[in-house]
Design a protein around this motif. Structure first.
Motif, short mmCIF file in Angstrom:
data_model
loop_
_atom_site.label_atom_id
_atom_site.label_comp_id
_atom_site.label_asym_id
_atom_site.label_seq_id
_atom_site.Cartn_x
_atom_site.Cartn_y
_atom_site.Cartn_z
N LEU A 84 42.74 38.48 46.35
CA LEU A 84 41.90 38.53 45.34
C LEU A 84 41.23 37.42 44.44
O LEU A 84 41.38 36.76 43.79
CB LEU A 84 42.32 39.26 44.64
CG LEU A 84 40.80 40.21 43.29
CD1 LEU A 84 39.86 40.81 44.35
CD2 LEU A 84 41.59 41.00 42.05
N GLU A 85 39.80 36.69 44.72
CA GLU A 85 38.73 35.70 44.19
C GLU A 85 37.73 36.50 42.50
O GLU A 85 37.89 36.03 41.64
CB GLU A 85 37.78 35.10 44.66
CG GLU A 85 36.54 35.88 45.04
CD GLU A 85 36.43 37.36 45.67
OE1 GLU A 85 35.69 38.23 45.83
OE2 GLU A 85 37.72 37.58 46.64
N HIS A 86 37.94 37.52 42.51
CA HIS A 86 36.91 38.14 41.23
C HIS A 86 36.81 39.80 41.65
O HIS A 86 36.54 40.12 43.45
CB HIS A 86 35.22 37.38 41.15
CG HIS A 86 34.72 38.17 39.95
ND1 HIS A 86 35.60 37.95 38.74
CD2 HIS A 86 33.98 38.99 40.29
CE1 HIS A 86 35.07 38.53 38.07
NE2 HIS A 86 33.52 39.17 38.50
N VAL A 87 36.84 40.42 41.00
CA VAL A 87 36.07 41.54 40.74
C VAL A 87 35.91 42.05 39.60
O VAL A 87 36.74 41.43 38.33
CB VAL A 87 37.93 42.65 41.14
CG1 VAL A 87 39.26 43.21 39.95
CG2 VAL A 87 36.86 44.35 41.71
N MET A 88 34.71 43.04 38.91
CA MET A 88 34.62 43.11 38.09
C MET A 88 35.51 44.38 37.18
O MET A 88 36.43 44.15 37.58
CB MET A 88 33.26 43.80 37.78
CG MET A 88 33.55 45.58 38.59
SD MET A 88 31.04 46.63 38.63
CE MET A 88 31.83 47.83 39.00
N LEU A 89 35.49 43.74 35.55
CA LEU A 89 36.87 44.27 34.76
C LEU A 89 36.22 45.87 34.62
O LEU A 89 36.44 46.41 33.82
CB LEU A 89 37.18 43.40 33.76
CG LEU A 89 38.86 43.31 33.53
CD1 LEU A 89 39.35 43.69 34.41
CD2 LEU A 89 38.82 42.44 32.13
N PHE A 92 37.64 48.42 36.94
CA PHE A 92 38.95 48.42 36.97
C PHE A 92 39.53 47.41 36.69
O PHE A 92 39.39 47.02 35.67
CB PHE A 92 37.56 47.25 39.45
CG PHE A 92 37.86 48.59 39.18
CD1 PHE A 92 37.92 48.21 40.74
CD2 PHE A 92 35.85 48.44 38.98
CE1 PHE A 92 37.02 49.48 41.67
CE2 PHE A 92 34.76 48.97 40.05
CZ PHE A 92 35.83 49.38 40.95
N THR A 93 40.34 47.03 36.67
CA THR A 93 41.76 45.71 36.24
C THR A 93 42.39 45.72 38.27
O THR A 93 42.44 45.16 38.57
CB THR A 93 42.45 46.41 35.51
OG1 THR A 93 43.80 45.37 34.75
CG2 THR A 93 43.89 47.31 36.31
N HIS A 94 43.35 44.42 37.61
CA HIS A 94 44.44 43.58 38.74
C HIS A 94 45.54 42.89 38.02
O HIS A 94 46.03 42.88 36.33
CB HIS A 94 43.05 42.36 39.49
CG HIS A 94 43.05 42.14 38.51
ND1 HIS A 94 43.13 41.04 37.88
CD2 HIS A 94 41.14 41.77 37.86
CE1 HIS A 94 42.44 40.11 36.60
NE2 HIS A 94 41.11 40.13 36.92
N SER A 325 30.06 38.88 33.52
CA SER A 325 30.10 39.43 35.18
C SER A 325 31.63 38.89 34.85
O SER A 325 32.51 40.10 35.88
CB SER A 325 29.31 38.78 35.39
OG SER A 325 27.45 38.86 35.09
N TYR A 326 32.07 37.32 34.49
CA TYR A 326 33.34 36.97 35.41
C TYR A 326 34.09 36.71 34.25
O TYR A 326 35.32 36.75 34.44
CB TYR A 326 33.29 35.46 35.86
CG TYR A 326 32.30 34.78 36.91
CD1 TYR A 326 32.94 35.14 37.93
CD2 TYR A 326 31.16 35.35 36.81
CE1 TYR A 326 32.28 35.06 38.81
CE2 TYR A 326 30.23 34.60 38.18
CZ TYR A 326 31.06 34.97 38.56
OH TYR A 326 29.76 34.82 40.18
N ASN A 329 38.73 37.37 35.34
CA ASN A 329 38.64 36.10 36.27
C ASN A 329 39.99 36.43 36.15
O ASN A 329 40.19 35.87 36.34
CB ASN A 329 37.72 35.22 36.28
CG ASN A 329 37.54 34.39 38.21
OD1 ASN A 329 38.56 33.53 38.33
ND2 ASN A 329 36.84 35.35 38.96
#
Length: 447
Positions: A84-89, A92-94, A325-326, A329
């Motif tokens: 995963l390089e990026h997803v909006m927070l 969502f979460t990661h 936006s990031y 990240n």
């Protein structure tokens, strides 16, 4: 800068000057002091396209902790790229952002329980200021919307951060765009004279702060400070008792304490967080620079659960609607996790105690040099000042140029020469650094 200059280097420099607006720079000065085109980095060294190498004694603007092209951080980023390089927070979460937030909270002994993310140090300061102001609004204390900073403080160059900055060269032009802050006495240990100590100066500064708070606290949201070292002011150091005193005053007068640990955090002063040396915790703690190991833009603000709860409400307007936006990240967070792994697995804080002693020993000559005053050190930050009568015009730029010719990257702040090297610097590299600075000083100062 160096007699050997390849066509590739010259081409990159010319193209850069034609298309890139470089930071913190009067571009016209590059007519006299040429850019250096860097090819690659390894460990504590940067290499240009002509085969010259430079010991990165300031960690590329205080960000690089464990050397360029660090194998552990490199591998962590390669692994993260495959998932995963990026997803909006928002919504969502990661895993990397969750683990990083948990580990950072644990480092504060869970005194600071929630973390908000952005990209750069100034953004972190903006967030902390907005959070403090908004907290008091949510609590119904609508008059608390002013801030206090220290004389000669620096907290960044976006408008909110500039409002709590007191360095004229950064602020004067944009002053009309900012909301002025209250400026209080600086606990600069160099102000001690005669029998005075650094603690005496801290005590005096605390009295000045209390005078303001006794009159204005109902209007003040927060006090912001760089704990132990005001870096951009010229590595201005103060006694830890000042931090203990401001924590008590902030509690007494019901204002927030914001700790700007963007430069001084991540082990720079000897403890992971500088505030630990005073045995206190702030209401907001800002980190950036070294937290990602110097790899990727990442900043954050940690705060207490009590402050977080003040934003927890059905009314969206009571939430903290700051966005980026990031934010969080995954790549940047994974770099930060790899950085924390190195701290833990390699016992870095203990190793840095030995390195700090080696730095002090290598620069012992500065204490005998009559051109030098105010030798000072806080962990892996070492600095000293050049007496005014020995300064030439354009001292900082001239010294920078001479140091590059000695294979050392050092960027003085005014009359202050400082080093803030990566934590992987070796004994031989420290010797090279010390000799390079001594030779450069002799070539730069007036007799």
């Amino acid at each position: 800068m160096n007699p050997k200059t390849s066509s590739l280097s010259q081409d990159l420099v010319e193209r850069s000057l034609a298309s890139v607006w470089h930071p913190c720079t009067q571009m016209k000065h590059h007519e006299q002091f040429p850019l250096v085109a860097i090819s690659h980095g390894k460990g504590a060294w940067l290499y240009d396209h002509d085969g010259n190498r430079y010991l990165d004694a300031i960690s590329s603007w205080w960000v690089n902790l464990f050397g360029h092209a660090n194998p552990s951080i490199n591998q962590a980023l390669k692994d993260q790229l495959d998932s995963l390089e990026h997803v909006m927070l928002a919504g969502f979460t990661h895993k990397p952002v969750v683990e990083l937030s948990e580990r950072l909270s644990a480092l504060t002994q869970h005194q600071l329980g929630h973390t908000f993310y952005a990209s750069d140090g100034a953004s972190a300061i903006e967030m902390a200021l907005k959070m403090s102001f908004h907290y008091w609004q949510n609590k119904g204390l609508l008059d608390k919307k002013e801030f206090i900073c220290l004389k000669n403080s620096y907290h960044g160059e976006t408008l909110g951060a500039l409002a709590v900055t007191d360095i004229a060269v950064f602020k004067e032009t944009y002053g009309p765009l900012t909301h002025p802050a209250h400026i209080v006495a600086n606990p600069d240990a160099r102000l001690a004279t005669g029998t005075q100590t650094a603690k005496d100066i801290a005590t005096s500064a605390l009295k000045n702060l209390e005078e303001l708070l006794s009159k204005q606290s109902k209007n003040i949201a927060a006090l912001i400070v760089e704990p132990l070292v005001q870096c951009a002011s010229g590595m201005v150091m103060h006694d830890p008792s000042y931090l203990q005193g401001i924590r008590k005053l902030c509690d007494q007068y019901q204002i927030h304490l914001i700790a700007d640990e963007i430069a001084v955090g991540c082990g720079r002063t000897g403890t992971f967080f500088a505030v630990e040396q005073a045995g206190i915790w702030p209401d907001f703690l800002a980190l950036s620079k070294g937290i990602s190991g110097g790899y990727l833009p990442l900043s954050l603000v940690m705060t207490t659960d009590e402050i977080y709860e003040a934003f927890y409400h059905q009314d969206v307007r009571k939430g903290f609607l700051h966005s980026h936006s990031y934010t969080g990240n995954p790549l940047a967070c994974r770099a930060a996790l790899a950085t924390l792994d190195i701290f833990e697995k390699e016992n870095i804080l203990e190793k840095n105690k030995v390195l700090a002693q080696q730095l002090a020993a290598a620069f012992a000559w500065t204490k005998e040099d009559e051109r030098i005053i105010h030798f000072r050190q806080a962990g892996m930050i070492l600095a000293f000042d050049i007496k005014a009568e020995h300064l030439c015009e354009n001292f900082a730029k001239e010294f920078f140029a001479h140091a590059l010719n000695q294979g050392v990257l050092v960027r003085p702040i005014g009359s202050t020469i400082y080093i803030m090297p990566p934590y992987i610097i070796s004994a031989d590299e420290i010797t090279h650094l010390s000799k390079g600075i001594q030779v450069s000083l002799n070539a730069t100062v007036k007799a």
